[in-house]
Write a protein that holds these residues in place. Structure first.
Motif, PDB file in Angstrom:
ATOM      1  N   ALA A 123       0.801  -1.198   0.057  1.00  8.92           N
ATOM      2  CA  ALA A 123      -0.317   0.015   0.208  1.00  8.92           C
ATOM      3  C   ALA A 123       1.008   1.392  -0.005  1.00  8.92           C
ATOM      4  CB  ALA A 123      -0.914   0.069   1.290  1.00  8.92           C
ATOM      5  N   GLU A 124       1.993   1.302   0.989  1.00  5.88           N
ATOM      6  CA  GLU A 124       2.984   2.447   0.741  1.00  5.88           C
ATOM      7  C   GLU A 124       3.567   2.480  -0.446  1.00  5.88           C
ATOM      8  OE1 GLU A 124       5.211   1.479   4.074  1.00  5.88           O
ATOM      9  OE2 GLU A 124       3.779   2.043   5.584  1.00  5.88           O
ATOM     10  N   ALA A 125       4.092   1.597  -0.963  1.00 11.18           N
ATOM     11  CA  ALA A 125       4.596   1.625  -2.465  1.00 11.18           C
ATOM     12  C   ALA A 125       3.862   1.969  -3.406  1.00 11.18           C
ATOM     13  CB  ALA A 125       5.350   0.241  -2.783  1.00 11.18           C
ATOM     14  N   ALA A 126       2.321   1.479  -3.302  1.00 14.48           N
ATOM     15  CA  ALA A 126       1.621   1.978  -4.540  1.00 14.48           C
ATOM     16  C   ALA A 126       0.803   3.388  -4.051  1.00 14.48           C
ATOM     17  CB  ALA A 126       0.358   0.855  -4.656  1.00 14.48           C
ATOM     18  N   GLY A 127       0.857   3.859  -2.903  1.00 15.31           N
ATOM     19  CA  GLY A 127       0.422   5.085  -2.562  1.00 15.31           C
ATOM     20  C   GLY A 127      -1.026   5.171  -2.531  1.00 15.31           C
ATOM     21  N   VAL A 128      -1.589   3.927  -2.022  1.00 19.39           N
ATOM     22  CA  VAL A 128      -3.010   3.642  -1.824  1.00 19.39           C
ATOM     23  C   VAL A 128      -3.306   3.151  -0.456  1.00 19.39           C
ATOM     24  CG1 VAL A 128      -3.607   3.570  -4.392  1.00 19.39           C
ATOM     25  CG2 VAL A 128      -3.171   1.412  -2.987  1.00 19.39           C
ATOM     26  N   ALA A 129      -4.468   3.093   0.065  1.00 22.81           N
ATOM     27  CA  ALA A 129      -4.933   2.299   1.095  1.00 22.81           C
ATOM     28  C   ALA A 129      -4.822   0.953   1.104  1.00 22.81           C
ATOM     29  CB  ALA A 129      -6.221   2.749   1.550  1.00 22.81           C
ATOM     30  N   ALA A 130      -4.528   0.301   2.132  1.00 25.88           N
ATOM     31  CA  ALA A 130      -4.268  -1.262   2.321  1.00 25.88           C
ATOM     32  C   ALA A 130      -5.533  -1.952   1.862  1.00 25.88           C
ATOM     33  CB  ALA A 130      -4.044  -1.811   3.803  1.00 25.88           C
ATOM     34  N   SER A 131      -6.581  -1.268   2.150  1.00 23.23           N
ATOM     35  CA  SER A 131      -8.245  -1.946   2.007  1.00 23.23           C
ATOM     36  C   SER A 131      -8.299  -2.161   0.085  1.00 23.23           C
ATOM     37  CB  SER A 131      -9.140  -1.308   2.318  1.00 23.23           C
ATOM     38  OG  SER A 131      -9.390  -0.024   1.943  1.00 23.23           O
ATOM     39  N   ALA A 143      -7.938  -5.093  -4.828  1.00 20.18           N
ATOM     40  CA  ALA A 143      -7.456  -4.837  -6.272  1.00 20.18           C
ATOM     41  C   ALA A 143      -6.872  -6.341  -6.411  1.00 20.18           C
ATOM     42  CB  ALA A 143      -6.404  -4.069  -6.490  1.00 20.18           C
ATOM     43  N   LEU A 144      -6.349  -6.963  -5.356  1.00 18.70           N
ATOM     44  CA  LEU A 144      -5.755  -8.399  -5.790  1.00 18.70           C
ATOM     45  C   LEU A 144      -6.753  -9.475  -5.890  1.00 18.70           C
ATOM     46  CD1 LEU A 144      -2.452  -8.275  -3.447  1.00 18.70           C
ATOM     47  CD2 LEU A 144      -2.656  -7.911  -5.723  1.00 18.70           C
ATOM     48  N   LYS A 145      -8.220  -9.037  -5.362  1.00 13.90           N
ATOM     49  CA  LYS A 145      -9.192 -10.296  -5.501  1.00 13.90           C
ATOM     50  C   LYS A 145      -9.895  -9.990  -6.957  1.00 13.90           C
ATOM     51  CE  LYS A 145     -10.056 -10.429  -0.311  1.00 13.90           C
ATOM     52  NZ  LYS A 145     -10.932 -10.140   0.640  1.00 13.90           N
ATOM     53  N   GLY A 146      -9.350  -8.948  -7.619  1.00 16.58           N
ATOM     54  CA  GLY A 146     -10.046  -8.811  -8.919  1.00 16.58           C
ATOM     55  C   GLY A 146     -11.475  -7.677  -8.658  1.00 16.58           C
ATOM     56  N   ASP A 147     -11.512  -7.131  -7.814  1.00 18.76           N
ATOM     57  CA  ASP A 147     -12.681  -6.110  -7.554  1.00 18.76           C
ATOM     58  C   ASP A 147     -12.809  -5.209  -8.491  1.00 18.76           C
ATOM     59  OD1 ASP A 147     -14.662  -4.377  -6.575  1.00 18.76           O
ATOM     60  OD2 ASP A 147     -14.150  -4.990  -4.498  1.00 18.76           O
ATOM     61  N   SER A 160     -10.282   0.300 -10.847  1.00 17.69           N
ATOM     62  CA  SER A 160     -10.159   0.792 -12.281  1.00 17.69           C
ATOM     63  C   SER A 160      -9.133  -0.474 -12.539  1.00 17.69           C
ATOM     64  CB  SER A 160      -9.716   1.924 -12.574  1.00 17.69           C
ATOM     65  OG  SER A 160      -8.309   2.200 -12.155  1.00 17.69           O
ATOM     66  N   PRO A 161      -9.252  -0.691 -13.965  1.00 17.47           N
ATOM     67  CA  PRO A 161      -8.371  -1.686 -14.423  1.00 17.47           C
ATOM     68  C   PRO A 161      -6.799  -1.167 -14.419  1.00 17.47           C
ATOM     69  CG  PRO A 161     -10.228  -1.594 -15.968  1.00 17.47           C
ATOM     70  CD  PRO A 161     -10.260  -0.351 -14.888  1.00 17.47           C
ATOM     71  N   GLU A 162      -6.591   0.126 -14.523  1.00 16.74           N
ATOM     72  CA  GLU A 162      -5.261   0.553 -14.623  1.00 16.74           C
ATOM     73  C   GLU A 162      -4.670   0.627 -13.071  1.00 16.74           C
ATOM     74  OE1 GLU A 162      -8.135   2.312 -15.530  1.00 16.74           O
ATOM     75  OE2 GLU A 162      -7.744   2.210 -17.874  1.00 16.74           O
ATOM     76  N   THR A 163      -5.629   1.010 -12.243  1.00 14.42           N
ATOM     77  CA  THR A 163      -5.097   0.784 -10.818  1.00 14.42           C
ATOM     78  C   THR A 163      -4.784  -0.700 -10.462  1.00 14.42           C
ATOM     79  OG1 THR A 163      -6.360   2.754 -10.174  1.00 14.42           O
ATOM     80  CG2 THR A 163      -5.659   1.280  -8.286  1.00 14.42           C
ATOM     81  N   ARG A 164      -5.739  -1.650 -10.965  1.00 11.61           N
ATOM     82  CA  ARG A 164      -5.198  -2.977 -10.454  1.00 11.61           C
ATOM     83  C   ARG A 164      -4.056  -3.483 -11.044  1.00 11.61           C
ATOM     84  NH1 ARG A 164      -9.709  -6.152 -12.740  1.00 11.61           N
ATOM     85  NH2 ARG A 164     -11.003  -4.154 -13.198  1.00 11.61           N
ATOM     86  N   ALA A 165      -3.932  -3.079 -12.427  1.00 11.24           N
ATOM     87  CA  ALA A 165      -2.493  -3.440 -12.910  1.00 11.24           C
ATOM     88  C   ALA A 165      -1.444  -2.886 -12.453  1.00 11.24           C
ATOM     89  CB  ALA A 165      -2.531  -3.127 -14.523  1.00 11.24           C
ATOM     90  N   ARG A 166      -1.564  -1.648 -11.828  1.00 12.26           N
ATOM     91  CA  ARG A 166      -0.420  -0.968 -11.181  1.00 12.26           C
ATOM     92  C   ARG A 166      -0.159  -1.740  -9.762  1.00 12.26           C
ATOM     93  NH1 ARG A 166       0.006   3.225  -7.712  1.00 12.26           N
ATOM     94  NH2 ARG A 166      -2.361   3.604  -7.966  1.00 12.26           N
ATOM     95  N   ILE A 167      -1.267  -2.140  -9.001  1.00 11.76           N
ATOM     96  CA  ILE A 167      -1.088  -2.794  -7.549  1.00 11.76           C
ATOM     97  C   ILE A 167      -0.379  -4.193  -8.033  1.00 11.76           C
ATOM     98  CG2 ILE A 167      -2.315  -3.741  -5.757  1.00 11.76           C
ATOM     99  CD1 ILE A 167      -4.045  -1.209  -6.099  1.00 11.76           C
ATOM    100  N   ALA A 168      -0.815  -4.826  -8.925  1.00  8.41           N
ATOM    101  CA  ALA A 168      -0.374  -6.081  -9.293  1.00  8.41           C
ATOM    102  C   ALA A 168       0.961  -6.028  -9.644  1.00  8.41           C
ATOM    103  CB  ALA A 168      -1.115  -6.949 -10.571  1.00  8.41           C
ATOM    104  N   ARG A 169       1.463  -5.043 -10.391  1.00  8.21           N
ATOM    105  CA  ARG A 169       2.959  -4.894 -10.531  1.00  8.21           C
ATOM    106  C   ARG A 169       3.715  -4.554  -9.406  1.00  8.21           C
ATOM    107  NH1 ARG A 169       2.259  -1.154 -13.972  1.00  8.21           N
ATOM    108  NH2 ARG A 169       2.822   0.714 -12.506  1.00  8.21           N
ATOM    109  N   VAL A 170       3.138  -3.828  -8.618  1.00  8.43           N
ATOM    110  CA  VAL A 170       4.151  -3.307  -7.584  1.00  8.43           C
ATOM    111  C   VAL A 170       4.144  -4.837  -6.583  1.00  8.43           C
ATOM    112  CG1 VAL A 170       3.847  -1.918  -5.342  1.00  8.43           C
ATOM    113  CG2 VAL A 170       3.454  -1.044  -7.431  1.00  8.43           C
ATOM    114  N   ALA A 171       2.881  -5.373  -6.373  1.00  7.03           N
ATOM    115  CA  ALA A 171       3.094  -6.420  -5.510  1.00  7.03           C
ATOM    116  C   ALA A 171       3.979  -7.760  -5.966  1.00  7.03           C
ATOM    117  CB  ALA A 171       1.782  -7.123  -5.350  1.00  7.03           C
ATOM    118  N   GLN A 172       4.063  -7.893  -7.398  1.00  4.22           N
ATOM    119  CA  GLN A 172       4.940  -8.488  -7.930  1.00  4.22           C
ATOM    120  C   GLN A 172       6.522  -8.317  -7.600  1.00  4.22           C
ATOM    121  OE1 GLN A 172       4.696  -9.149 -12.076  1.00  4.22           O
ATOM    122  NE2 GLN A 172       5.542 -11.119 -12.059  1.00  4.22           N
ATOM    123  N   GLU A 173       6.635  -6.927  -7.975  1.00  3.14           N
ATOM    124  CA  GLU A 173       8.018  -6.290  -7.601  1.00  3.14           C
ATOM    125  C   GLU A 173       8.493  -6.733  -6.272  1.00  3.14           C
ATOM    126  OE1 GLU A 173       7.705  -2.314  -8.832  1.00  3.14           O
ATOM    127  OE2 GLU A 173       7.801  -2.906 -10.927  1.00  3.14           O
TER     128      GLU A 173
END
Length: 336
Positions: free
Chosen positions: A12-20, A25-29, A33-46
């Protein structure tokens, strides 16, 4: 570089969003937005972040764990079954928990695993389901599917048609002119072995050639070897001209004992088995056998299990699949 395991807060800190937001996003909610989900997935993978299984279980009510009860590793059939279960369960995005392996009582170990690990369902392939374990499964809403065992009350099952396969083997022996058959069976509490015994015995009896000799191979190579030594020691006029061992592993023991005694397998005596293990195709055995459809049995078993994990009100089903007769040199046939 930090050696601490990354957490949802780290992401959450690295992506600049709330933990919730990370969690959704990781559950595919779809609200993210698709862009935010993709960015969070990339950060989580890194960062190497993976949600804890226990956390997923708490949020979804499911652990993603499928338990399996398997027979002794000394029988390669159970190794084949376990390998296929691991492969198919992984492909379905689930994880496998070996609850019990080998002979012996399973009541306490299985009941404890059900309660401690929140198993979503169980495949049982080695023994009958004890009433105590059945009660624990029912009380906790854990569906059970028997594989390679007949169904019991409140249980689904996927089995090979053992009686039909045994009739195929009996018919093969009679068509090749064999008339005095030895049956290497097992006294162990196995519905599979009982079905093979009864199917073969009834067919041969109806044809006027019931087994002339019945020996207990105890479901082991050693038991089959002892049976083979007993047969080889008989005077030639009293010796059976064919042997049906109700599992490949016992048939291997019979074959080794007969060959060590100088008995010409495939000419003086035919030997057939049941299971269709890969080792049975080796030149040293060249065993005629009925191959169980292990891939299909595990697949249909998991289909039944997952359907009942989604809807616990579904009725029980028993699926019987036919095996494949493979003729090789041990019965006098040319190796395929």
């Amino acid at each position: 570089m930090s050696e601490k395991r990354p957490t949802i807060v780290t992401v959450a800190e690295a992506a600049g969003v709330a933990a919730s937001t990370i969690s959704r996003a990781l559950k595919g909610d779809k609200r993210i937005s698709p862009e935010t989900r993709a960015r969070i997935a990339r950060v989580a993978q890194e960062l190497g972040y993976t949600p804890y299984a226990s956390a997923r279980a708490l949020s979804s009510g499911r652990s993603g764990l499928v338990g399996i009860v398997i027979g002794p590793a000394t029988n390669p059939f159970y190794t084949e079954l376990l390998y296929e279960a691991v492969r198919q369960i992984g492909e379905r995005g689930l994880r496998l928990l070996v609850i019990h392996a080998g002979p012996g009582p399973m009541e306490n170990s299985m009941a404890d695993a059900l309660l401690q690990y929140q198993v979503d369902g169980c495949l049982i392939s080695s023994v009958d389901l004890p009433s105590h374990v059945g009660a624990v499964c029912a009380a906790n809403g854990v569906p059970v599917v028997m594989v390679n065992r007949v169904a019991q009350a409140d249980t689904c099952a996927v089995v090979c048609d053992n009686a039909f396969g045994s009739v195929q083997l009996g018919d093969l022996l009679l068509r090749s002119g064999r008339r005095r058959t030895a049956l290497v069976r097992t006294s162990a509490a196995s519905s599979t072995a009982r079905e093979r015994d009864a199917g073969f015995t009834n067919f041969m009896q109806s044809a006027g050639h019931p087994p002339a000799l019945r020996l207990d191979g105890r479901s082991t190579y050693e038991g089959g070897f002892e049976a083979g030594r007993h047969i080889a020691a008989l005077p030639a006029p009293e010796r059976p001209d064919s042997v049906y061992a109700v599992s490949d592993i016992m048939a291997w023991g019979v074959l080794d004992a007969l060959r060590l005694a100088g008995v010409a397998v495939g000419r003086d005596i035919a030997v057939v088995g049941f299971d269709g293990l890969p080792q049975s195709a080796r030149p040293v055995y060249d065993l005629t056998t009925v191959e169980q459809p292990v891939v299909a049995m595990i697949g249909r078993g998991l289909d039944l299990l997952q359907a009942r994990m989604r809807d616990k009100g579904l009725p029980d089903e028993t699926i019987s699949l036919r095996g494949r007769l493979i003729e090789r040199g041990s019965s006098g046939a040319r190796a395929s």
